[in-house]
Scaffold this active site. Structure first.
Site, mmCIF file in Angstrom:
data_model
loop_
_atom_site.group_PDB
_atom_site.id
_atom_site.type_symbol
_atom_site.label_atom_id
_atom_site.label_comp_id
_atom_site.label_asym_id
_atom_site.label_seq_id
_atom_site.Cartn_x
_atom_site.Cartn_y
_atom_site.Cartn_z
ATOM 1 N N SER A 114 -53.753 -49.475 -45.188
ATOM 2 C CA SER A 114 -54.892 -50.345 -44.892
ATOM 3 C C SER A 114 -56.169 -49.546 -44.640
ATOM 4 O O SER A 114 -56.124 -48.373 -44.262
ATOM 5 C CB SER A 114 -54.595 -51.196 -43.664
ATOM 6 O OG SER A 114 -53.360 -51.858 -43.793
HETATM 7 N N1 SAH Z 1 -48.982 -50.656 -42.120
HETATM 8 C C1 SAH Z 1 -49.009 -49.895 -43.361
HETATM 9 C C2 SAH Z 1 -49.669 -50.636 -44.486
HETATM 10 C C3 SAH Z 1 -48.975 -51.894 -44.828
HETATM 11 S S1 SAH Z 1 -48.838 -52.236 -46.552
HETATM 12 C C4 SAH Z 1 -49.675 -48.548 -43.167
HETATM 13 O O1 SAH Z 1 -50.169 -48.269 -42.082
HETATM 14 O O2 SAH Z 1 -49.668 -47.754 -44.112
HETATM 15 C C5 SAH Z 1 -47.658 -53.534 -46.401
HETATM 16 C C6 SAH Z 1 -46.226 -53.046 -46.364
HETATM 17 O O3 SAH Z 1 -45.408 -54.163 -46.054
HETATM 18 C C7 SAH Z 1 -45.743 -52.538 -47.726
HETATM 19 O O4 SAH Z 1 -45.239 -51.241 -47.588
HETATM 20 C C8 SAH Z 1 -44.659 -53.538 -48.112
HETATM 21 O O5 SAH Z 1 -43.594 -52.960 -48.842
HETATM 22 C C9 SAH Z 1 -44.208 -54.043 -46.759
HETATM 23 N N2 SAH Z 1 -43.526 -55.335 -46.754
HETATM 24 C C10 SAH Z 1 -43.778 -56.427 -47.532
HETATM 25 N N3 SAH Z 1 -42.938 -57.440 -47.222
HETATM 26 C C11 SAH Z 1 -42.147 -56.982 -46.206
HETATM 27 C C12 SAH Z 1 -41.082 -57.562 -45.458
HETATM 28 N N4 SAH Z 1 -40.638 -58.798 -45.688
HETATM 29 N N5 SAH Z 1 -40.505 -56.808 -44.494
HETATM 30 C C13 SAH Z 1 -40.915 -55.535 -44.246
HETATM 31 N N6 SAH Z 1 -41.919 -54.933 -44.937
HETATM 32 C C14 SAH Z 1 -42.528 -55.648 -45.907
#
Ligand code: SAH
Length: 214
Positions: free
Chosen positions: A64
């Site tokens: 993000s």
């Molecule tokens: N917090 C992260 C950025 C989030 S990107 C950072 O600091 O880098 C969103 C992430 O959520 C992605 O890696 C994606 O694979 C994950 N994601 C999507 N759906 C999800 C779910 N149901 N459970 C866990 N993770 C999930």
């Protein structure tokens, strides 16, 4: 770049992108000043680590924008003794930012390669109070509930009920809710129910898995 140059770039990021947009909580600013965001992005985009944007981290996912990480951290209002849950570990950056502010961070990532990479990275960088698990975050992590705070960094169409149930009384959840465009919501669990406060419009990748099953 030399270590001092990264630190200077990071300081500029905090002042120009975060403080100037109204995130004022000193602990949050200190955490953003300390965590080496360039260690959380792929080498080919490392020079962009302190610019005002999300960046690709592989598997179609992104780390993000720094301001959004700061805002969500501030809205979460983390306290030193807190146990937090993050859904969507991604690179592990948000978890690292939270690490110095609370007692324990549990983080769930649905994609195995990202979970593995984040786990190894956090360990290498010395973030000892972060535990990463590969699973669908929709169901939360009941074994460690209730949580003083839950931060969701992938967008569900509506807030998953299990996450509401795993919030402690007095606990806060920060979650982007919606489909293509989302609003950031701050949900507080009171004795008698939940209150919802709306923050800004945001754009996160969708929460996949059970959240999409209606
Ligand atoms: N917090 C992260 C950025 C989030 S990107 C950072 O600091 O880098 C969103 C992430 O959520 C992605 O890696 C994606 O694979 C994950 N994601 C999507 N759906 C999800 C779910 N149901 N459970 C866990 N993770 C999930």
């Amino acid at each position: 770049m030399r270590i001092e140059d990264w630190a200077a770039a990071r300081q500029r990021m905090v002042e120009r992108q975060i403080l100037s947009r109204g995130v004022a909580d000193r602990r949050v600013l200190d955490a953003l000043s300390a965590v080496e965001r360039h260690r959380f992005v792929p080498v080919d985009v490392r020079d962009l680590a302190y610019t005002d944007q999300p960046l690709p981290i592989g598997d179609g996912q992104t780390i993000s924008q720094p301001y959004i990480v700061a805002l969500m951290t501030e809205l979460l209002d983390p306290q030193p003794g807190d146990t937090l849950l993050e859904i969507g570990t991604g690179s592990g950056y948000q978890a690292a930012v939270l690490s110095s502010l609370v007692a324990q961070v549990y983080s769930i990532e649905i994609l195995e390669p990202l979970a593995e990479e984040a786990r190894a990275r956090l360990e290498e960088l010395g973030y000892r109070n972060v535990t990463v698990r590969c699973a669908d975050g929709y169901r939360g992590w009941p074994e460690h509930a209730p949580f003083d705070g839950i931060v969701v960094t992938a967008a569900p169409p509506s807030v998953p009920q299990p996450l509401l149930e795993q919030l402690a009384v007095g606990g806060r959840m920060v979650v982007p809710v919606g489909d293509a465009f989302q609003e950031l919501q701050v949900i507080v669990r009171e004795d008698s129910g939940f209150t919802v406060r709306r923050s800004i419009a945001v754009r996160f990748v969708p929460m996949v898995g059970e959240a999409q099953q209606g």
